[in-house]
Write a protein that holds these residues in place. Sequence first.
Motif, mmCIF file in Angstrom:
data_model
loop_
_atom_site.group_PDB
_atom_site.id
_atom_site.type_symbol
_atom_site.label_atom_id
_atom_site.label_comp_id
_atom_site.label_asym_id
_atom_site.label_seq_id
_atom_site.Cartn_x
_atom_site.Cartn_y
_atom_site.Cartn_z
ATOM 1 N N MET B 15 1.833 -9.273 8.282
ATOM 2 C CA MET B 15 0.923 -8.712 7.298
ATOM 3 C C MET B 15 -0.024 -7.705 7.914
ATOM 4 S SD MET B 15 -0.125 -11.989 5.020
ATOM 5 C CE MET B 15 -1.235 -11.186 3.900
ATOM 6 N N VAL B 16 -0.592 -8.066 9.062
ATOM 7 C CA VAL B 16 -1.569 -7.161 9.678
ATOM 8 C C VAL B 16 -0.901 -5.845 10.059
ATOM 9 C CG1 VAL B 16 -3.100 -6.848 11.639
ATOM 10 C CG2 VAL B 16 -3.055 -9.019 10.436
ATOM 11 N N ALA B 19 -0.162 -3.942 6.949
ATOM 12 C CA ALA B 19 -1.385 -3.405 6.339
ATOM 13 C C ALA B 19 -1.841 -2.182 7.110
ATOM 14 C CB ALA B 19 -2.477 -4.475 6.326
ATOM 15 N N LEU B 20 -1.738 -2.251 8.445
ATOM 16 C CA LEU B 20 -2.124 -1.084 9.232
ATOM 17 C C LEU B 20 -1.234 0.105 8.908
ATOM 18 C CD1 LEU B 20 -2.949 -2.745 12.653
ATOM 19 C CD2 LEU B 20 -4.497 -1.482 11.160
ATOM 20 N N ARG B 21 0.039 -0.162 8.712
ATOM 21 C CA ARG B 21 0.936 0.937 8.356
ATOM 22 C C ARG B 21 0.565 1.517 6.995
ATOM 23 N NH1 ARG B 21 2.487 3.884 11.303
ATOM 24 N NH2 ARG B 21 4.442 4.498 10.308
ATOM 25 N N VAL B 22 0.157 0.634 6.068
ATOM 26 C CA VAL B 22 -0.208 1.127 4.739
ATOM 27 C C VAL B 22 -1.317 2.169 4.847
ATOM 28 C CG1 VAL B 22 -1.271 0.500 2.540
ATOM 29 C CG2 VAL B 22 0.480 -0.944 3.511
ATOM 30 N N VAL B 23 -2.285 1.895 5.715
ATOM 31 C CA VAL B 23 -3.416 2.811 5.757
ATOM 32 C C VAL B 23 -3.232 3.936 6.770
ATOM 33 C CG1 VAL B 23 -5.033 1.105 4.924
ATOM 34 C CG2 VAL B 23 -4.687 1.362 7.366
ATOM 35 N N THR B 24 -2.132 3.907 7.534
ATOM 36 C CA THR B 24 -1.992 4.986 8.512
ATOM 37 C C THR B 24 -0.773 5.871 8.282
ATOM 38 O OG1 THR B 24 -0.874 3.423 9.947
ATOM 39 C CG2 THR B 24 -3.203 3.843 10.396
ATOM 40 N N THR B 25 0.212 5.393 7.537
ATOM 41 C CA THR B 25 1.445 6.161 7.423
ATOM 42 C C THR B 25 1.210 7.488 6.708
ATOM 43 O OG1 THR B 25 3.681 6.150 6.587
ATOM 44 C CG2 THR B 25 2.070 5.003 5.290
ATOM 45 N N ALA B 31 4.136 4.014 2.411
ATOM 46 C CA ALA B 31 2.940 3.190 2.270
ATOM 47 C C ALA B 31 3.143 2.144 1.184
ATOM 48 C CB ALA B 31 1.730 4.066 1.923
ATOM 49 N N LEU B 35 3.191 -1.829 1.631
ATOM 50 C CA LEU B 35 2.320 -2.678 0.810
ATOM 51 C C LEU B 35 3.120 -3.851 0.234
ATOM 52 C CD1 LEU B 35 -0.542 -3.009 -0.245
ATOM 53 C CD2 LEU B 35 0.089 -1.698 -2.247
ATOM 54 N N ILE C 16 -9.111 -3.724 7.084
ATOM 55 C CA ILE C 16 -8.102 -2.668 7.040
ATOM 56 C C ILE C 16 -8.175 -1.937 5.704
ATOM 57 C CG2 ILE C 16 -5.628 -2.245 7.042
ATOM 58 C CD1 ILE C 16 -5.324 -4.554 8.972
ATOM 59 N N ARG C 24 -8.495 7.504 3.509
ATOM 60 C CA ARG C 24 -7.505 8.183 2.686
ATOM 61 C C ARG C 24 -8.156 9.127 1.696
ATOM 62 N NH1 ARG C 24 -2.633 7.941 4.992
ATOM 63 N NH2 ARG C 24 -1.721 5.859 5.012
#
Lengths: 791, 164, 99
Positions: B15-16, B19-25, B31, B35, C16, C24
């Motif tokens: 999950m972590v 989640a990091l990928r969601v906000v950085t991709t 994203a 999610l 996060i 964003r």
Amino acid sequence: MRIFAAESEILAPLATGWFLENAWLIPVVPAIAFALIILIGKRLPMKGSELGVLSMAISLVLSAGTAYQWVQRVNGASEEQFVSPVVRSWSWWQSGGFDFGIGQHIDGLSVVVLFVVAFISTLVQVYSLEYLRGDRRYTHFFAALTLFSGGMLAMVLADNMILFLLGWEIMGLCSFMLIGHWWEEDANSRAALKAFFTVRTGDMGLLVGISMLYFAANDWTQANLGLSGFSIRGISAWALSGEPNSSVITIAAVALFIASIGKSGQFPLHTWLPDAMAGPTPVSSLLHSSTMVVAGVFLVARLYPVFFVGLDILGSGGNLIVIIGGITIVISAALAFVQNDIKRVLAYSTVSQLGYMMLGLGAGAWLPAVFHIFTHAFFKACLFLGAGSISHSASHHSFDMKKDMGGLRKVMPITFATWIVSTLALCGVFPFSGFFSKDEIIDNVGYNGYNTFMVVGLIGAFMTAAYMTRATYLTFFGEPRGASAGHAAHDTHDSHQTHDSHDTHDSHSAHDPHAAHDTHDSHSAHDSHAAPHESGLLITVPLMILSVLALGSGFLNATPFGESWERMKLWVEPRASVVFEESKSGGPGESLNLVAGVVSAEDSHSKSVCGSATPEEGVCYAPQLNHAPFKWSKAIMSMLIVFAGGAISWILSMLVFTKRDPRVAGLTSRIRLLGLGHSFLVNKYYLDHFYEKVVVRSVAYPISRAAYWFNQNILDGVLHGAARVTTKLSDWVYKNVDQRVVDNTVNNSAVLTKSVGTAAQPTQSGRVSQYGALLFSATAIAALVLVIVNT
Amino acid sequence: MIAQNIGFWIIAATMVVAALRVVTTNNVVHAALWLVVVLSGAAGQYILLAAEFVAVTQVLVYIGAVMVLFLFGTMLTRARIGSDSDLNNSYKKLGIPVATVMLAAMALALIRSFGDEKMPVSDNIVSTQQVSDQIFGPYLLPFWALSFVLLAAVIGAIVLARKD
Amino acid sequence: MFVNQFLFLAAVLFCIGVYGVIARKNAVLMLMSIELILNSVNINLLAFAMRNGSTDGHTFALYIIAVAAAEVGVGLGLVLLVYRNKKTISVDELSEMRG
């Protein structure tokens, strides 16, 4: 709980009946009618008005039946027995362990007010059939009027504070809709907003008071009575049990009283009431006689034990209620002298009479105050409807006494007669109804030791007589003026500009009720622009009924004629007996069975132990109050005061308005002090200015200005200034000091400052994510500080 | 217990990371898919917490409905399907200290309040019936309020999105 | 199992999400970050429900899911509207409120 074998023999079982048990139907009927009017009203032959009138008639029948059966119940009870209210309650909604009830609480007070409200509402609706004929929002008017009455009725028979609050707020909303009925006029919608917000200011007090009482009383009421802390019975018993913490109950009482001040137009929140005249006249009549403004007084009367204990009524010295009531009586009566608008005279008179009710309640004269609600409703409704009748049929929708009235007694005999009867009742002339209630209040206030306030009451009576005489003289006597003389110039809509200019000293711009009455345009097509004439039957019949009651209703509690005439006292006043409960609680939907016992009080026959002290066992629902014995000498004295007021005012009015006697006419313009006083009054003590210019500005303006200033000068200024100063400094250094040595340092510092400036300047960027960042970082820092501090 | 712990840590790590990928991709569709991973992980955690009904609802509502909405939203706004470097703010670094400070505050508070308190082990599993008794019993009023919120949201979404 | 392991997971997800909201500028991605925050709250609620042996947390977790669905519905409606008017969904372009 103690079991009463000996005493319970003297207790008769209390009678009940269908109407008493089903009194909750009274507000339900108008509520249903409201929904029907909204849904199908426009398609009905009379545009939905028949539903409104019908529902109010049903409510009236139901409340009359309730009143009758309540009287039966009281008559069947023995002398000192506490006549328990007919309470039925159901669970309304539950949330997270809280249980909010809904139900009825029928006792003497609610019976009286229910009847009055239903009665006046019915008459007003009948009257509106004619008065608003052809109005463009006829259907909506009746819908709002019906819901308005329904809200008041629900509030009156509420058995708990949540339902009470609901009714209270429904009324607030409907009054907003009704006052702003002709919202096309800017002034009207502003008046509606003003009424709404002023009352809302007070409503905060109601919310605070209710929640305080709940949290303070709930444990006690659950344990002793099995009732929730919202229940009116529970709160009353709790307040008198000696249990409550004195500061809690005082603060709660003050908070509730603030709500009353807002709703009942007491000083200093009375300013909305006269502006509420912008609504159609039937609305003013309903608003000012039996509903809305009475709600505040009713709140005090309903939770009287809370106020009794919390504000130390009957204690030494004045309390908040008495003081506010006394101030209100005098200042609003004084304002009534300088009004040219007949409805505004009546509005200030209402404020002043409400002051009497508050004065009575604050001084322990509970019954006279409630009785004054009763009588005042009839004569004030009659006066307002009379004013509406005049504007409808004689003065072309103008309410200006000086411009458009005068000499109407010959053309409008019925309106004139009913007006006179009601005026005499308002002034408190024997044997009209106002005498029996208002004089009782003044009398009891003095009897309970509030001598100063008795004098205030008498001054108020003098002023009442005087301003009503002035209004009567201007309207019905002298020569016809303006529209009532049939001047065609006043037919055009533009002519109302002249009224506005006439009112220029009334600098509060929200006031312009005259123009409002032109907006029911299609109405003016028929005969109303002919010469002044008497109004139609739909208007005069309600007037006549009301004036008969204005004359006769006082005899329900005619103290001068001895004990046997004091029916109101017998039927309405709750008896201050200690009550012993047989069973702790009834389930939902059942009426609670109370077994009342009478303590054979040793000290005196009339003194019960109920008061702010703890009854030994059992509970009290009402405090023991005193009643002043009637004395003719006092009555004659107050009569003389009233007549003096009337006579002086009559002579002055004649001299000023008709004879134009040079000795008195224009005194205000000649004597500076009088002129100052006059303009002080005309500007309503500058309270509106105070609220708008000082309060609103001092709160809103400085904050926005400070924020702006902070933005401009601190945030921008610091950055720009720093950058500029540094640039200049560096410039100076560059020119005057050794260029090569310091050059780099200086340039860099300027660049640094600038970059800090540009980095921080976007804090006011209007970008969402940036605001989010600021918000979250502030939260994070605050959380961190909290965590660290809490170690 | 051991198996549950292992499950927890695996899911939590996934999950972590997701989640990091969601906000950085740099890809909106990616994203959204990351999610989905986070939301499924959350559903798994709910099951570990003995909340089956909530977990099922999570799958149905979030992964079923909300994600479809997101993808539709992405496509209707004709975002670039491929990677797009223009998804972040110019000052996105501001977010890192803010999030760190916040995490520090929360961590401090959590350690101080709960320390090494263990989850109670109990046999009674929360049944769906219990949850529904709660919703339609003591918490009926919030439920009603929520129904109004949903109604308002439906109407609002239609009003906002329709073409006049 | 510790109580804290769930709460920590929730805290990390929350932070996060916060980072995502801040960093964003694409509106859809911001909404996704908000979903992260909401989910972390749900984990907290359920953890406490287990710790206290009550079902209140389950009820409110369900309510939050419903609210989140409503929020996404309205949020995406707004995004569509913005896109139609501005031909972009970058929230940075929406700075009419600039001081």
